[in-house]
Design a protein around this motif. Structure first.
Motif, short mmCIF file in Angstrom:
data_model
loop_
_atom_site.label_atom_id
_atom_site.label_comp_id
_atom_site.label_asym_id
_atom_site.label_seq_id
_atom_site.Cartn_x
_atom_site.Cartn_y
_atom_site.Cartn_z
N ASP A 1 0.82 -1.20 0.00
CA ASP A 1 0.00 0.00 0.00
C ASP A 1 0.86 1.26 0.00
N THR A 2 2.04 1.16 0.59
CA THR A 2 2.90 2.34 0.68
C THR A 2 4.36 1.92 0.84
N ILE A 3 5.25 2.89 0.64
CA ILE A 3 6.69 2.70 0.74
C ILE A 3 7.24 3.70 1.75
N MET A 4 8.23 3.26 2.50
CA MET A 4 8.95 4.17 3.40
C MET A 4 10.44 3.91 3.23
N SER A 5 11.21 4.97 3.03
CA SER A 5 12.67 4.85 2.98
C SER A 5 13.25 5.66 4.12
N THR A 6 14.35 5.18 4.70
CA THR A 6 14.94 5.86 5.84
C THR A 6 16.44 6.05 5.62
N SER B 1 20.97 7.22 -0.27
CA SER B 1 20.66 6.34 -1.41
C SER B 1 19.36 5.58 -1.20
N SER B 2 18.99 5.32 0.06
CA SER B 2 17.72 4.65 0.34
C SER B 2 16.55 5.46 -0.23
N HIS B 3 16.66 6.78 -0.17
CA HIS B 3 15.58 7.61 -0.71
C HIS B 3 15.53 7.56 -2.23
N LEU B 4 16.67 7.37 -2.86
CA LEU B 4 16.66 7.20 -4.32
C LEU B 4 15.87 5.96 -4.70
N VAL B 5 16.03 4.90 -3.91
CA VAL B 5 15.28 3.66 -4.16
C VAL B 5 13.80 3.91 -3.95
N GLY B 6 13.46 4.55 -2.83
CA GLY B 6 12.06 4.82 -2.52
C GLY B 6 11.40 5.73 -3.55
N MET B 7 12.11 6.78 -3.95
CA MET B 7 11.56 7.73 -4.91
C MET B 7 11.31 7.06 -6.27
N LYS B 8 12.23 6.23 -6.69
CA LYS B 8 12.10 5.54 -7.98
C LYS B 8 10.92 4.58 -7.96
N LEU B 9 10.82 3.77 -6.93
CA LEU B 9 9.74 2.77 -6.86
C LEU B 9 8.38 3.42 -6.68
N ALA B 10 8.31 4.46 -5.85
CA ALA B 10 7.03 5.14 -5.64
C ALA B 10 6.54 5.77 -6.93
N GLY B 11 7.48 6.36 -7.69
CA GLY B 11 7.09 6.97 -8.96
C GLY B 11 6.63 5.96 -9.99
N GLU B 12 7.33 4.85 -10.09
CA GLU B 12 6.99 3.83 -11.08
C GLU B 12 5.64 3.18 -10.81
N PHE B 13 5.34 2.95 -9.53
CA PHE B 13 4.14 2.19 -9.18
C PHE B 13 3.04 3.08 -8.59
N TRP C 1 4.57 7.51 -0.54
CA TRP C 1 5.96 7.34 -0.11
C TRP C 1 6.28 8.26 1.05
N ILE C 2 6.87 7.69 2.09
CA ILE C 2 7.35 8.45 3.24
C ILE C 2 8.87 8.44 3.22
N ALA C 3 9.47 9.63 3.27
CA ALA C 3 10.93 9.76 3.35
C ALA C 3 11.28 10.11 4.80
N ASP C 4 12.02 9.24 5.45
CA ASP C 4 12.37 9.39 6.86
C ASP C 4 13.85 9.72 6.98
N THR D 1 12.00 15.92 -0.64
CA THR D 1 10.94 16.46 0.22
C THR D 1 9.73 16.92 -0.58
N LYS D 2 9.93 17.29 -1.85
CA LYS D 2 8.81 17.70 -2.70
C LYS D 2 8.00 16.50 -3.17
N LYS D 3 8.68 15.44 -3.56
CA LYS D 3 7.99 14.29 -4.14
C LYS D 3 7.39 13.36 -3.07
N ALA D 4 7.97 13.33 -1.89
CA ALA D 4 7.46 12.44 -0.83
C ALA D 4 6.09 12.91 -0.36
N ASP D 5 5.23 11.96 -0.04
CA ASP D 5 3.90 12.29 0.48
C ASP D 5 3.96 12.69 1.94
N ALA D 6 5.02 12.28 2.62
CA ALA D 6 5.27 12.71 4.00
C ALA D 6 6.77 12.64 4.23
#
Length: 414
Positions: free
Chosen positions: A125-130, A135-147, A151-154, A185-190
């Motif tokens: 349902d959602t992704i969180m990168s910490t 680099s963890s946020h690059l993974v989260g941002m890519k996957l959240a955008g594709e699917f 996405w929460i960036a921590d 911070t712009k692309k993350a939902d939180a």
């Protein structure tokens, strides 16, 4: 109602033994209690300074997915290296400047590849990168955008423990880092973080502090009757978390009240990344006072420090803004009074004042620290020192409470 599903992306995760794995581990362990099932996307075994194999069991591994990687620590592991020495880490800092956003960039493509398979099959349902690592946020941002997933960036730190301008020498690298932070911070939902200072830096008000491990906290007990008053040193000693103010204090007490000082013993448990540590002990004539244990698994650490009557934590004034090192929450759970070398206005200082079981001091108020230490020793001598592990004031700082707050953010964005 069926539980929601979260894919939590973190380069650092047990058996990695450093502080960076504590927060993702706490979420992995406790989010299901609040209706959110968690899978972990992390890296295959790496060479590291320390490991803790006591936290995970075989059942846990069914929810942990470890991808290939071409980052330096993974490559060193593949070439047979397991434990990194400080000298290697020092060279690694220089080498890491050659990578952007960090040396874990070689993990991103492989993590995204495995992440795609997981999302297609498990329908999160959602992704969180910490971070760290960023680099963890690059993974989260890519996957959240594709699917098209929330996405929460921590952020557990600014960029690393330092802001970009303190990490990079190159102006262009600093600008590049701030551009990436703005994109995340712009692309993350939180956007969540661990302290108000880092929250101000990122422009977010979703502050969720780190926590103590709820299960391990149950191992804390009141100290047994001993003939020595024990000061505990918990966690890494380096240029960020410093020990010299305590050494100065003990040296002063030794010179003015030798009989009282003779009752003190210091137990150190944690990594020592200060190359001058033993030299400082000699300079202050304290080598015989301190028992050095270096890094231990967390359960063993608590067993060793259960003998302590007071815990010390010092922050380097040059770096203390926004620093709320996660070990302080373990200290709170222990029930021991905390002797903190920091300002009253710092986030650590405010926390110590909030729990009302400790004191802060600085170089110009070292006598305040000495007086507090003497009072605790005298209370111990007179059987008036009360230590209650997991007291009610500690409960808001547990990993269960941290997970609850994160679960609320997840539910709010879905």
């Amino acid at each position: 109602m069926a539980n929601k599903k979260l894919l939590l992306i973190s380069y650092y995760f047990p058996p990695f033994g450093g502080a960076g794995s504590g927060r993702p581990y706490g979420l992995f362990r406790h989010l299901p209690e609040f209706g959110i099932d968690v899978d972990i996307l992390t890296v295959k075994p790496i060479a590291s300074r320390s490991f803790d194999y006591s936290l995970l069991n075989k059942t846990d591994e069914s929810r942990i997915y470890r991808s290939k990687s071409f980052d330096p620590q993974r490559i060193m592991y593949l070439f047979g290296m397991r434990t990194l020495k400080d000298k290697t880490i020092g060279k690694g800092k220089t080498a890491s400047d050659r990578f952007f956003p960090d040396s874990k960039i070689g993990w991103v493509k492989q993590a995204v590849k495995l992440g795609r398979i997981l999302i297609e099959n498990k329908k999160y349902d959602t992704i969180m990168s910490t971070s760290p690592s960023i680099s963890s946020h690059l993974v989260g941002m890519k996957l959240a955008g594709e699917f098209n997933l929330k996405w929460i960036a921590d952020f557990r730190d600014y960029w690393t423990s330092y802001k970009p301008e303190s990490w990079y020498d190159s102006k262009s690298q600093v600008e590049k880092a701030y551009k990436l932070i703005a994109e995340i911070t712009k692309k993350a939902d939180a956007v969540t973080t661990v302290s108000k200072s880092i929250g101000n830096f990122l422009g977010t008000k979703d502050i969720i502090q780190n926590s103590y491990n709820t299960e391990l906290a149950n191992l804390w007990s009141s100290p047994k009757t001993t003939d020595r008053f024990v000061v505990g040193l918990l966690g890494t000693i380096d240029k960020l978390t410093i020990v010299e103010p305590l050494l100065k204090m003990l040296s002063k007490l030794k010179g003015t009240e030798a009989e009282l000082f003779a009752k003190i013993k210091v137990i150190q448990v944690g990594q020592i990344h200060d190359p001058d540590f033993e030299k400082k002990l000699s300079e202050y004539n304290l080598s015989e006072t301190i028992e050095i244990n270096n890094f231990q698994e967390r359960k063993t650490t608590i067993e060793m420090l259960n003998d302590s009557h007071l815990l010390y934590l010092g922050l380097n004034p040059e770096f203390e803004e926004g620093m709320l090192t996660s070990r302080v929450f373990e200290m709170i759970a222990s029930g021991r009074p905390i002797l903190g070398y920091t300002t009253k206005e710092s986030e650590l200082g405010c926390l110590i004042q909030d729990v009302k079981n400790g004191i802060t001091f600085q170089d110009d108020t070292i006598d305040v620290g000495v007086t507090y230490l003497k009072k605790n020793i005298e209370d111990w001598q007179n059987s008036k020192l009360t230590i209650i592990p997991n007291d009610t004031y500690a409960l808001p700082y547990s990993s269960v409470e941290m997970a609850k707050k994160v679960s609320e953010i997840i539910k709010n964005i879905l």
